[in-house]
Scaffold this motif. Structure first.
Motif, mmCIF file in Angstrom:
data_model
loop_
_atom_site.group_PDB
_atom_site.id
_atom_site.type_symbol
_atom_site.label_atom_id
_atom_site.label_comp_id
_atom_site.label_asym_id
_atom_site.label_seq_id
_atom_site.Cartn_x
_atom_site.Cartn_y
_atom_site.Cartn_z
ATOM 1 N N GLN A 282 0.836 -1.194 0.000
ATOM 2 C CA GLN A 282 0.000 0.000 0.000
ATOM 3 C C GLN A 282 0.875 1.249 0.000
ATOM 4 N N PRO A 283 0.319 2.388 -0.346
ATOM 5 C CA PRO A 283 1.106 3.620 -0.343
ATOM 6 C C PRO A 283 1.641 3.926 1.056
ATOM 7 N N GLY A 284 2.853 4.459 1.109
ATOM 8 C CA GLY A 284 3.425 4.822 2.394
ATOM 9 C C GLY A 284 4.931 4.713 2.398
ATOM 10 N N ALA A 285 5.543 5.363 3.362
ATOM 11 C CA ALA A 285 6.995 5.369 3.496
ATOM 12 C C ALA A 285 7.390 4.706 4.814
ATOM 13 N N HIS A 286 8.667 4.777 5.125
ATOM 14 C CA HIS A 286 9.200 4.152 6.339
ATOM 15 C C HIS A 286 9.094 5.155 7.479
ATOM 16 N N ASN A 287 7.871 5.313 8.009
ATOM 17 C CA ASN A 287 7.677 6.332 9.049
ATOM 18 C C ASN A 287 6.485 5.980 9.932
ATOM 19 N N ARG A 288 6.323 6.741 11.003
ATOM 20 C CA ARG A 288 5.299 6.446 11.996
ATOM 21 C C ARG A 288 3.885 6.616 11.465
ATOM 22 N N THR A 289 3.700 7.497 10.476
ATOM 23 C CA THR A 289 2.377 7.652 9.877
ATOM 24 C C THR A 289 1.932 6.339 9.247
ATOM 25 N N TYR A 290 2.857 5.704 8.549
ATOM 26 C CA TYR A 290 2.548 4.413 7.927
ATOM 27 C C TYR A 290 2.324 3.335 8.989
ATOM 28 N N TRP A 291 3.185 3.276 9.992
ATOM 29 C CA TRP A 291 3.087 2.225 11.012
ATOM 30 C C TRP A 291 1.810 2.349 11.838
ATOM 31 N N LYS A 292 1.363 3.572 12.062
ATOM 32 C CA LYS A 292 0.118 3.765 12.809
ATOM 33 C C LYS A 292 -1.056 3.172 12.055
ATOM 34 N N LYS A 293 -1.023 3.282 10.727
ATOM 35 C CA LYS A 293 -2.084 2.694 9.902
ATOM 36 C C LYS A 293 -1.944 1.177 9.836
ATOM 37 N N SER A 294 -0.739 0.712 9.622
ATOM 38 C CA SER A 294 -0.549 -0.722 9.371
ATOM 39 C C SER A 294 -0.747 -1.574 10.623
ATOM 40 N N ILE A 295 -0.400 -1.042 11.795
ATOM 41 C CA ILE A 295 -0.526 -1.880 12.997
ATOM 42 C C ILE A 295 -1.992 -2.184 13.300
ATOM 43 N N LYS A 296 -2.886 -1.267 12.971
ATOM 44 C CA LYS A 296 -4.316 -1.561 13.155
ATOM 45 C C LYS A 296 -4.749 -2.703 12.239
ATOM 46 N N GLN A 297 -4.247 -2.698 11.013
ATOM 47 C CA GLN A 297 -4.562 -3.773 10.083
ATOM 48 C C GLN A 297 -4.073 -5.114 10.633
ATOM 49 N N GLN A 298 -2.923 -5.091 11.285
ATOM 50 C CA GLN A 298 -2.391 -6.332 11.831
ATOM 51 C C GLN A 298 -3.177 -6.796 13.056
ATOM 52 N N PHE A 299 -3.556 -5.869 13.922
ATOM 53 C CA PHE A 299 -4.388 -6.250 15.065
ATOM 54 C C PHE A 299 -5.723 -6.833 14.596
ATOM 55 N N ASP A 300 -6.307 -6.256 13.569
ATOM 56 C CA ASP A 300 -7.555 -6.788 13.030
ATOM 57 C C ASP A 300 -7.338 -8.200 12.479
ATOM 58 N N PHE A 301 -6.209 -8.413 11.827
ATOM 59 C CA PHE A 301 -5.867 -9.730 11.293
ATOM 60 C C PHE A 301 -5.747 -10.748 12.423
ATOM 61 N N PHE A 302 -5.046 -10.385 13.485
ATOM 62 C CA PHE A 302 -4.872 -11.303 14.614
ATOM 63 C C PHE A 302 -6.199 -11.556 15.334
ATOM 64 N N LYS A 303 -6.997 -10.504 15.479
ATOM 65 C CA LYS A 303 -8.299 -10.657 16.133
ATOM 66 C C LYS A 303 -9.191 -11.607 15.340
ATOM 67 N N ASP A 304 -9.095 -11.522 14.013
ATOM 68 C CA ASP A 304 -9.887 -12.395 13.151
ATOM 69 C C ASP A 304 -9.478 -13.861 13.335
ATOM 70 N N ILE A 305 -8.199 -14.111 13.552
ATOM 71 C CA ILE A 305 -7.729 -15.472 13.790
ATOM 72 C C ILE A 305 -8.383 -16.052 15.036
ATOM 73 N N LEU A 306 -8.570 -15.217 16.037
ATOM 74 C CA LEU A 306 -9.143 -15.687 17.312
ATOM 75 C C LEU A 306 -10.606 -16.090 17.156
ATOM 76 N N THR A 307 -11.266 -15.567 16.156
ATOM 77 C CA THR A 307 -12.696 -15.856 15.978
ATOM 78 C C THR A 307 -12.941 -17.095 15.116
ATOM 79 N N LYS A 308 -11.888 -17.649 14.538
ATOM 80 C CA LYS A 308 -12.043 -18.803 13.638
ATOM 81 C C LYS A 308 -11.965 -20.104 14.400
#
Length: 265
Positions: free
Chosen positions: A239-265
């Motif tokens: 996805q669009p973005g650089a190596h910075n905290r703005t990108y990481w703030k967006k991406s970490i939510k995507q990862q938490f959602d991914f992990f949370k989804d694993i718990l529901t399966k």
């Protein structure tokens, strides 16, 4: 012998939730200096029997405070119901066992000291342990997952430095590995991309992402290609973005959602 000092001030005050956070300091024979670990417990911690847990590893030149500064770890602990553990990677450990420095054995510290102590001290559901990280920490998270997939339900990496050879003169890497030449096979031994095939038998899902303007982007695309070739359960987000905290703030939510989804399966 590893000594643990638990500072029980529980970080009271206007910036912290009382009784929700602990600061642990580990003095280990596997590390050259003490390692500080920040633990965030969800607001319903006392009412729960066991909870999922995630280790978040910071990037090069950062410390145990980095993730909380990016995404408000206490808020994430409360909203997702995870215990969040933020260890210190000692600036440039790359979370590996250094072949050149006997007192820089971070992988051993993680598995032999930190992991069992956290499991003992907190209400951890051992079947729901996750690990992720950014940049150097993304490399560390996937490397540790490759070494011991049995300990984790899944893993993640954001902007991960997943192939070390082309950065042999940067980030303290050469010193950690004994100053090998760029063509030395040791660079592959300690990199994620050449070792990702070892996850084939584990058959566990994991996630990684990288911004298209990131200097690690090419290597994460290569990792995606390797995963596809051997049909790993890998989710890759480009996805669009650089190596910075703005990108990481967006991406970490995507990862938490991914992990949370694993718990529901």
């Amino acid at each position: 012998m590893t000594k643990l000092f638990l500072f029980s001030f529980l970080l009271l005050g206007t910036l912290f939730c009382a009784n929700a956070q602990d600061l642990l300091v580990y003095q280990s024979k596997n590390l050259p200096k003490p390692d500080t670990v920040w633990v965030f417990k969800p607001k319903n911690y006392q009412d729960q029997h066991k909870l999922p847990l995630i280790y978040l590893l910071h990037g090069y030149s950062g410390n145990y405070k980095q993730w909380h500064g990016i995404m408000d770890a206490q808020k994430y602990a409360d909203e997702y119901g995870f215990i969040i553990v933020c260890p210190d990677g000692l600036y440039n450990s790359w979370y590996i066992n250094s072949p050149a420095k006997k007192d820089w054995q971070y992988e051993t510290f993680f598995f032999d000291d930190l992991f069992p102590d956290i499991k003992k001290k907190y209400k951890v559901d051992e079947q729901k342990v996750f690990i992720s990280g950014l940049s150097m920490g993304g490399h560390g998270a996937l490397s540790l997952f490759i070494k011991r997939p049995d300990l984790f339900a899944s893993a993640g990496s954001t902007s991960g430095g997943v192939k070390l050879r082309d950065f042999s003169a940067k980030y303290g890497l050469s010193d950690l590995l004994g100053n090998p030449k760029k063509e030395d096979e040791i660079w592959d031994t300690y990199s994620v991309v050449p070792n990702i095939h070892k996850l084939k038998e584990a058959n566990k899902p994991f996630i990684f992402d990288c911004g298209s303007q990131d200097f690690f982007y090419t290597y994460n695309n290569e990792l995606k290609q390797r995963c596809d070739e051997i049909n790993l359960k890998a989710t890759y987000i480009s996805q669009p973005g650089a190596h910075n905290r703005t990108y990481w703030k967006k991406s970490i939510k995507q990862q938490f959602d991914f992990f949370k989804d694993i718990l529901t399966k």
